[in-house]
Design a protein around this motif. Structure first.
Motif, PDB file in Angstrom:
ATOM      1  N   HIS A  54       1.523   4.565  -3.270  1.00  0.00           N
ATOM      2  CA  HIS A  54       0.449   5.503  -2.626  1.00  0.00           C
ATOM      3  C   HIS A  54       1.184   6.377  -2.005  1.00  0.00           C
ATOM      4  O   HIS A  54       0.732   7.505  -1.793  1.00  0.00           O
ATOM      5  CB  HIS A  54      -1.211   4.766  -1.582  1.00  0.00           C
ATOM      6  CG  HIS A  54      -1.967   3.996  -2.880  1.00  0.00           C
ATOM      7  ND1 HIS A  54      -2.745   4.492  -3.861  1.00  0.00           N
ATOM      8  CD2 HIS A  54      -2.413   2.880  -2.788  1.00  0.00           C
ATOM      9  CE1 HIS A  54      -3.487   3.680  -4.076  1.00  0.00           C
ATOM     10  NE2 HIS A  54      -2.761   2.242  -3.967  1.00  0.00           N
ATOM     11  N   ALA A  55       1.916   6.267  -1.902  1.00  0.00           N
ATOM     12  CA  ALA A  55       2.973   7.278  -1.079  1.00  0.00           C
ATOM     13  C   ALA A  55       3.970   7.073  -1.794  1.00  0.00           C
ATOM     14  O   ALA A  55       6.152   7.488  -0.946  1.00  0.00           O
ATOM     15  CB  ALA A  55       3.253   6.602   0.236  1.00  0.00           C
TER      16      ALA A  55
ATOM     17  N   THR B 159       1.010  -1.481  -0.517  1.00  0.00           N
ATOM     18  CA  THR B 159       0.342   0.510  -0.101  1.00  0.00           C
ATOM     19  C   THR B 159       0.699   0.894   0.189  1.00  0.00           C
ATOM     20  O   THR B 159       0.470   2.147  -1.087  1.00  0.00           O
ATOM     21  CB  THR B 159      -0.766   0.022   0.883  1.00  0.00           C
ATOM     22  OG1 THR B 159      -1.505  -1.153   1.112  1.00  0.00           O
ATOM     23  CG2 THR B 159      -1.734   0.881   1.412  1.00  0.00           C
TER      24      THR B 159
ATOM     25  N   ASP C  94      -2.880   8.914   4.171  1.00  0.00           N
ATOM     26  CA  ASP C  94      -3.188   9.453   3.392  1.00  0.00           C
ATOM     27  C   ASP C  94      -3.002   8.095   2.267  1.00  0.00           C
ATOM     28  O   ASP C  94      -3.789   8.152   1.332  1.00  0.00           O
ATOM     29  CB  ASP C  94      -2.581  10.873   2.817  1.00  0.00           C
ATOM     30  CG  ASP C  94      -2.747  11.677   3.593  1.00  0.00           C
ATOM     31  OD1 ASP C  94      -4.024  12.014   4.150  1.00  0.00           O
ATOM     32  OD2 ASP C  94      -1.512  13.080   3.628  1.00  0.00           O
ATOM     33  N   ALA C  95      -1.989   7.454   1.943  1.00  0.00           N
ATOM     34  CA  ALA C  95      -2.053   6.689   1.803  1.00  0.00           C
ATOM     35  C   ALA C  95      -3.128   5.185   2.080  1.00  0.00           C
ATOM     36  O   ALA C  95      -2.884   4.450   0.676  1.00  0.00           O
ATOM     37  CB  ALA C  95      -0.131   5.323   1.727  1.00  0.00           C
TER      38      ALA C  95
ATOM     39  N   VAL D  14      -6.517   5.307   2.321  1.00  0.00           N
ATOM     40  CA  VAL D  14      -7.556   6.280   2.369  1.00  0.00           C
ATOM     41  C   VAL D  14      -6.895   6.373   0.611  1.00  0.00           C
ATOM     42  O   VAL D  14      -8.132   6.032   0.120  1.00  0.00           O
ATOM     43  CB  VAL D  14      -7.543   7.691   2.765  1.00  0.00           C
ATOM     44  CG1 VAL D  14      -8.648   8.422   1.998  1.00  0.00           C
ATOM     45  CG2 VAL D  14      -7.589   7.558   4.104  1.00  0.00           C
ATOM     46  N   ALA D  15      -6.248   6.523   0.062  1.00  0.00           N
ATOM     47  CA  ALA D  15      -5.741   6.224  -1.681  1.00  0.00           C
ATOM     48  C   ALA D  15      -6.273   5.444  -1.884  1.00  0.00           C
ATOM     49  O   ALA D  15      -6.403   5.190  -2.814  1.00  0.00           O
ATOM     50  CB  ALA D  15      -4.608   6.697  -2.056  1.00  0.00           C
ATOM     51  N   ALA D  16      -5.514   3.959  -0.923  1.00  0.00           N
ATOM     52  CA  ALA D  16      -6.183   1.899  -1.746  1.00  0.00           C
ATOM     53  C   ALA D  16      -7.110   1.937  -1.674  1.00  0.00           C
ATOM     54  O   ALA D  16      -7.793   0.991  -1.765  1.00  0.00           O
ATOM     55  CB  ALA D  16      -4.798   1.945  -0.257  1.00  0.00           C
ATOM     56  N   GLY D  17      -8.451   2.450  -0.712  1.00  0.00           N
ATOM     57  CA  GLY D  17      -9.778   2.717  -1.071  1.00  0.00           C
ATOM     58  C   GLY D  17     -10.094   2.421  -0.009  1.00  0.00           C
ATOM     59  O   GLY D  17     -11.406   2.228   0.765  1.00  0.00           O
TER      60      GLY D  17
END
Length: 244
Positions: free
Chosen positions: A22-23, A18, A139-140, A142-145
């Motif tokens: 996403h980061a 993750t 944030d990562a 959340v960005a992964a859903g």
């Protein structure tokens, strides 16, 4: 972001993947099973480091079984230059260990309320010492859903008594108590329970054992089952109506 994941199991791999995706994190694994660390690095795209590494990392994530969380935090949290997080499943003890070991670092406890194979999902968050690094991790996620929500360690650990310890005990108790019957006899209720049995038994025994050891709840299930078993007709109806 340079991340060390301590624990190369499925949860550690999920966390590393993750953050990689996403980061834009560079990830490293360490594990008492060095082969597992190398396999995780190959699968996720990263590297393995020895358990006695002295290398520093922006973020250290503990993805180890609950019984060894404190030992792992004592050993590896000092390698973090910015933040320490854990995904062990309990919160009160890991957060206390982090505060004692690295009081000057950002700290957060995260509990993904799902198996990695079922991601994304809901993630409980307690972040008593927050900053840019912890925010980047969240944030990562959340960005992964994933859906993150903030709670307290006491509220989380109390909830786990019901949603994990008691729930797992109830499902496994049904598996122990019920006979193996032909599928054509199943009702919607029993079929649903059997599906839950299959889901629980598809996991890892030591993980469920760790949960039972960490959280109360199983005794309450046993007491409730005994109360139902010993109830006469009218008492049973009263109990049922109280729940309705």
């Amino acid at each position: 972001m340079n991340v060390l994941v301590v624990g190369a199991g499925s949860m550690g791999q999920w966390f590393a993947r993750t953050l990689r995706d996403h980061a834009d994190a560079a990830v490293a694994f360490t594990d008492t099973d060095s082969d597992a660390a190398h396999r995780a690095a190959d699968r996720v795209g990263g590297r393995a480091v020895p358990t006695d590494t002295g290398e520093r990392f922006d973020v250290v994530c503990l993805a180890v079984p609950m019984p060894v969380a404190r030992v792992a935090i004592d050993e590896y949290a000092p390698l973090a230059s910015e933040a320490v997080v854990d995904v062990t499943g309990s919160m009160t003890d890991p957060l206390a260990a982090m505060a004692e070991t690295v009081p000057d670092r950002q700290r957060a406890s995260l509990h993904p309320l799902f198996a990695p194979a079922n991601a994304p999902g809901s993630i409980a968050v307690v972040a008593p010492a927050r900053g840019d690094a912890v925010d980047a991790v969240l944030d990562a996620l959340v960005a992964a859903g994933n859906d993150t929500f903030e709670t307290t360690s006491a509220e989380h650990d109390s909830a786990m008594e019901s949603v994990q310890a008691a729930a797992h005990a109830a499902v496994l108790a049904y598996a122990i108590a019920s006979d193996d019957v032909p599928e054509r006899f199943h009702t919607p209720v029993s079929a649903g329970l059997q599906s839950l049995v299959d889901q629980v038994l598809g996991g890892e025994a030591h993980v469920y054992a760790d949960i039972q050891h960490a959280f109360d709840g199983a005794d309450a299930v046993a007491d409730a089952a005994r109360e139902l078993a010993e109830a006469d007709h009218d008492t049973f109806v009263e109990l049922y109506d109280e729940l309705s």
